[in-house]
Write a protein that holds these residues in place. Sequence first.
Motif, PDB file in Angstrom:
ATOM      1  N   VAL A  10      -1.254  -4.427   6.837  1.00  0.00           N
ATOM      2  CA  VAL A  10      -2.267  -5.056   6.264  1.00  0.00           C
ATOM      3  C   VAL A  10      -2.168  -4.235   4.786  1.00  0.00           C
ATOM      4  N   ILE A  11      -1.961  -5.472   3.849  1.00  0.00           N
ATOM      5  CA  ILE A  11      -1.887  -4.421   2.369  1.00  0.00           C
ATOM      6  C   ILE A  11      -3.226  -5.504   1.417  1.00  0.00           C
ATOM      7  N   THR A  12      -4.004  -4.614   1.032  1.00  0.00           N
ATOM      8  CA  THR A  12      -4.891  -5.378   0.185  1.00  0.00           C
ATOM      9  C   THR A  12      -4.795  -4.928  -1.493  1.00  0.00           C
ATOM     10  N   VAL A  81      -3.544  -1.196  -1.164  1.00  0.00           N
ATOM     11  CA  VAL A  81      -3.941  -0.169  -0.353  1.00  0.00           C
ATOM     12  C   VAL A  81      -3.638  -0.892   1.063  1.00  0.00           C
ATOM     13  N   GLY A  82      -2.863  -0.057   1.716  1.00  0.00           N
ATOM     14  CA  GLY A  82      -2.294  -0.370   3.011  1.00  0.00           C
ATOM     15  C   GLY A  82      -3.093   0.212   4.177  1.00  0.00           C
ATOM     16  N   SER A  83      -3.511  -0.799   5.050  1.00  0.00           N
ATOM     17  CA  SER A  83      -4.271  -0.149   6.291  1.00  0.00           C
ATOM     18  C   SER A  83      -3.489  -0.163   7.645  1.00  0.00           C
ATOM     19  N   ARG A  84      -3.864   0.672   8.494  1.00  0.00           N
ATOM     20  CA  ARG A  84      -3.134   0.397   9.918  1.00  0.00           C
ATOM     21  C   ARG A  84      -4.184   1.450  10.744  1.00  0.00           C
ATOM     22  N   VAL A  85      -3.970   1.090  12.050  1.00  0.00           N
ATOM     23  CA  VAL A  85      -4.650   1.746  13.044  1.00  0.00           C
ATOM     24  C   VAL A  85      -3.675   2.880  13.463  1.00  0.00           C
ATOM     25  N   TYR A  97      -5.131   5.056   5.627  1.00  0.00           N
ATOM     26  CA  TYR A  97      -5.014   4.055   4.527  1.00  0.00           C
ATOM     27  C   TYR A  97      -3.962   4.879   3.382  1.00  0.00           C
ATOM     28  N   LYS A  98      -3.363   3.987   2.710  1.00  0.00           N
ATOM     29  CA  LYS A  98      -2.476   4.655   1.742  1.00  0.00           C
ATOM     30  C   LYS A  98      -2.566   3.656   0.420  1.00  0.00           C
ATOM     31  N   ILE A  99      -2.966   4.436  -0.569  1.00  0.00           N
ATOM     32  CA  ILE A  99      -3.098   3.457  -1.913  1.00  0.00           C
ATOM     33  C   ILE A  99      -1.967   3.946  -3.078  1.00  0.00           C
ATOM     34  N   VAL A 100      -1.399   2.801  -3.244  1.00  0.00           N
ATOM     35  CA  VAL A 100      -0.157   2.777  -4.309  1.00  0.00           C
ATOM     36  C   VAL A 100      -0.508   2.312  -5.607  1.00  0.00           C
ATOM     37  N   SER A 101      -0.604   2.993  -6.679  1.00  0.00           N
ATOM     38  CA  SER A 101      -0.467   2.255  -8.075  1.00  0.00           C
ATOM     39  C   SER A 101       0.428   1.433  -8.431  1.00  0.00           C
TER      40      SER A 101
END
Length: 151
Positions: A10-12, A81-85, A97-101
């Motif tokens: 999931v990418i937000t 913002v990538g999210s995963r379990v 979570y990983k945030i990429v600019s």
Amino acid sequence: MSNLLEGYPVITEIPVAWGEMDALNHVNNVVYFRYFETARLDYFADIGLMEEMQETQTGPVLSETSSRYRRPVTYPDKLLVGSRVSELAEDSFVMEYKIVSKQQGAVTTTGTAKVVMFNFKTQKRASLSESLLEKIVSMQPELGDVVATTD
């Protein structure tokens, strides 16, 4: 940039708002927890968790959360913002979570959150439903073996 978020189902996308800047001209540290929350709710929407909570009165409660700041973010920018379990148990799971600019083309922040399932009627911890487990594993097949051990 998509390779920076590989493995995150999931990418937000979140635009940086001018009001999120602090006196040092970068996004204030507390704002990242709102970004994580937005991404977490997108993940929950994808697995139908909030709808299930309406029916069962069992839902997620945040137990703990952390963040690691790698690079400052400034206005204007858009963040992915990538999210995963990353860990799955009978009554809880850990999200990463990983945030990429987009402006920098780099990872700026990483974070985690432990989420505990809670029955709001009984005021006690509760197990994840089979339906939620199946949906998480369908998005992240690598967690299938973990689920099998929680039965």
